[in-house]
Scaffold this motif. Structure first.
Motif, PDB file in Angstrom:
ATOM      1  N   ASN A   1      19.910  -1.325  -1.939  1.00  0.00           N
ATOM      2  CA  ASN A   1      19.212  -0.557  -2.969  1.00  0.00           C
ATOM      3  C   ASN A   1      20.137  -0.388  -4.164  1.00  0.00           C
ATOM      4  O   ASN A   1      21.175   0.268  -4.069  1.00  0.00           O
ATOM      5  CB  ASN A   1      18.793   0.809  -2.428  1.00  0.00           C
ATOM      6  CG  ASN A   1      17.871   1.558  -3.374  1.00  0.00           C
ATOM      7  OD1 ASN A   1      18.034   1.486  -4.597  1.00  0.00           O
ATOM      8  ND2 ASN A   1      16.912   2.288  -2.832  1.00  0.00           N
TER       9      ASN A   1
ATOM     10  N   ASP B   1      18.975   0.703  -7.375  1.00  0.00           N
ATOM     11  CA  ASP B   1      18.130   1.349  -8.380  1.00  0.00           C
ATOM     12  C   ASP B   1      19.009   2.148  -9.335  1.00  0.00           C
ATOM     13  O   ASP B   1      19.242   3.339  -9.153  1.00  0.00           O
ATOM     14  CB  ASP B   1      17.117   2.263  -7.688  1.00  0.00           C
ATOM     15  CG  ASP B   1      16.150   2.934  -8.668  1.00  0.00           C
ATOM     16  OD1 ASP B   1      16.259   2.674  -9.879  1.00  0.00           O
ATOM     17  OD2 ASP B   1      15.302   3.713  -8.206  1.00  0.00           O
TER      18      ASP B   1
ATOM     19  N   ASP C   1      16.118  -3.725  -3.633  1.00  0.00           N
ATOM     20  CA  ASP C   1      15.506  -2.762  -4.546  1.00  0.00           C
ATOM     21  C   ASP C   1      16.300  -2.730  -5.849  1.00  0.00           C
ATOM     22  O   ASP C   1      17.417  -2.223  -5.895  1.00  0.00           O
ATOM     23  CB  ASP C   1      15.488  -1.378  -3.903  1.00  0.00           C
ATOM     24  CG  ASP C   1      14.696  -0.358  -4.721  1.00  0.00           C
ATOM     25  OD1 ASP C   1      14.500  -0.594  -5.931  1.00  0.00           O
ATOM     26  OD2 ASP C   1      14.284   0.673  -4.151  1.00  0.00           O
TER      27      ASP C   1
ATOM     28  N   PHE D   1      14.768  -1.469  -8.653  1.00  0.00           N
ATOM     29  CA  PHE D   1      13.697  -0.762  -9.360  1.00  0.00           C
ATOM     30  C   PHE D   1      14.037  -0.478 -10.826  1.00  0.00           C
ATOM     31  O   PHE D   1      13.327  -0.873 -11.730  1.00  0.00           O
ATOM     32  CB  PHE D   1      13.372   0.548  -8.637  1.00  0.00           C
ATOM     33  CG  PHE D   1      12.122   1.212  -9.156  1.00  0.00           C
ATOM     34  CD1 PHE D   1      10.906   0.982  -8.548  1.00  0.00           C
ATOM     35  CD2 PHE D   1      12.166   2.053 -10.255  1.00  0.00           C
ATOM     36  CE1 PHE D   1       9.747   1.581  -9.024  1.00  0.00           C
ATOM     37  CE2 PHE D   1      11.016   2.649 -10.753  1.00  0.00           C
ATOM     38  CZ  PHE D   1       9.801   2.415 -10.137  1.00  0.00           C
TER      39      PHE D   1
ATOM     40  N   GLU E   1      11.768  -5.299  -5.376  1.00  0.00           N
ATOM     41  CA  GLU E   1      11.305  -4.410  -6.439  1.00  0.00           C
ATOM     42  C   GLU E   1      12.153  -4.634  -7.682  1.00  0.00           C
ATOM     43  O   GLU E   1      13.362  -4.458  -7.653  1.00  0.00           O
ATOM     44  CB  GLU E   1      11.399  -2.945  -5.998  1.00  0.00           C
ATOM     45  CG  GLU E   1      10.544  -2.630  -4.774  1.00  0.00           C
ATOM     46  CD  GLU E   1      10.462  -1.148  -4.489  1.00  0.00           C
ATOM     47  OE1 GLU E   1      10.036  -0.402  -5.399  1.00  0.00           O
ATOM     48  OE2 GLU E   1      10.826  -0.738  -3.371  1.00  0.00           O
TER      49      GLU E   1
END
Length: 238
Positions: free
Chosen positions: A88, A90, A112, A114, A136
């Motif tokens: 992740n 993000d 991720d 994002f 994402e």
């Protein structure tokens, strides 16, 4: 932060430090956790220098660095951790350069990005992650040209491209071959009802979000009724 190894926690496999007061110096206390598989550092003051303490943790499978101070240069510290499956990132300071530093992580299944500032050029590095099931990219830097590099990721079941306001119906055409998709989010884009025809091959699709697009709930309901019988959740809803 206390020394987890001295505390007798060397067998620890999962550690959640979300929103804790840990910085780069405190990360040194993690380097002896050789059995660690899951590490959550989200919303902390950990930066790029702190990641050097993770280089010996070769059992790590999942790392959450969302809302940290880690930059592109720090991600090079993760390049040798080829056991990582879920990552992740993000964070707005992460760019194409950071993604380029991760191409050795060919076992990634969940990525991720994002809020990261990934552009069309940066999506070219995604070809190294052929096992991706979840992706994402919602930082607003993608156009249809970038989606061309996503259409080859045949293992994808979840794809979130929301907030990329320059995507058009062409993007739906490009991903129409991703027949394993279960969840698709292309909200806040230029996609129209005319592009929905490209989704007909996605028979496994269960969730579809197209908020703030030129698409109505009745448009999606028609698609569901005739072509996507497994679609159980969609937006806009009315």
């Amino acid at each position: 932060m206390w020394d987890l190894c001295e505390a007798g926690l060397t067998a620890l496999e999962s550690l959640n430090l979300d929103s804790c007061q840990i910085n780069d110096d405190g990360m040194e206390n993690l380097k002896g956790l050789k059995n660690l598989k899951c590490l959550v550092l989200s919303d902390t003051e950990v930066g790029s220098k702190g990641l050097r303490h993770l280089t010996g943790l070769h059992n790590l499978e999942s790392i959450n660095l969302s809302f940290t101070m880690v930059t592109d240069c720090g991600l090079r510290e993760l390049s040798g951790l080829t056991s990582i499956k879920s990552l992740n990132l993000d964070a707005r300071q992460i760019t194409d350069t950071g993604l380029a530093a991760l191409t050795s992580l060919t076992g990634l299944t969940h990525l991720d990005l994002f809020g990261a500032r990934i552009t069309d050029s940066g999506t070219s590095y995604l070809k190294n992650f052929k096992n991706l099931c979840s992706l994402e990219i919602c930082g607003g830097g993608l156009t249809d040209a970038g989606v061309k590099n996503i259409k080859e990721l045949s293992s994808l079941s979840l794809l979130n491209l929301s907030q990329n306001c320059n995507l058009t119906d062409r993007s739906l055409e490009l991903i129409s071959g991703l027949t394993g998709l279960i969840s698709l989010n292309v909200s806040n884009s230029r996609i129209t009802a005319a592009g929905l025809r490209h989704l007909k091959p996605l028979k496994s699709l269960k969730s579809l979000s197209m908020e703030s697009c030129k698409v109505t709930a009745s448009d999606i309901e028609k698609l569901r009724s005739f072509d996507l019988p497994n679609l159980v959740s969609f937006r806009p809803e009315e």
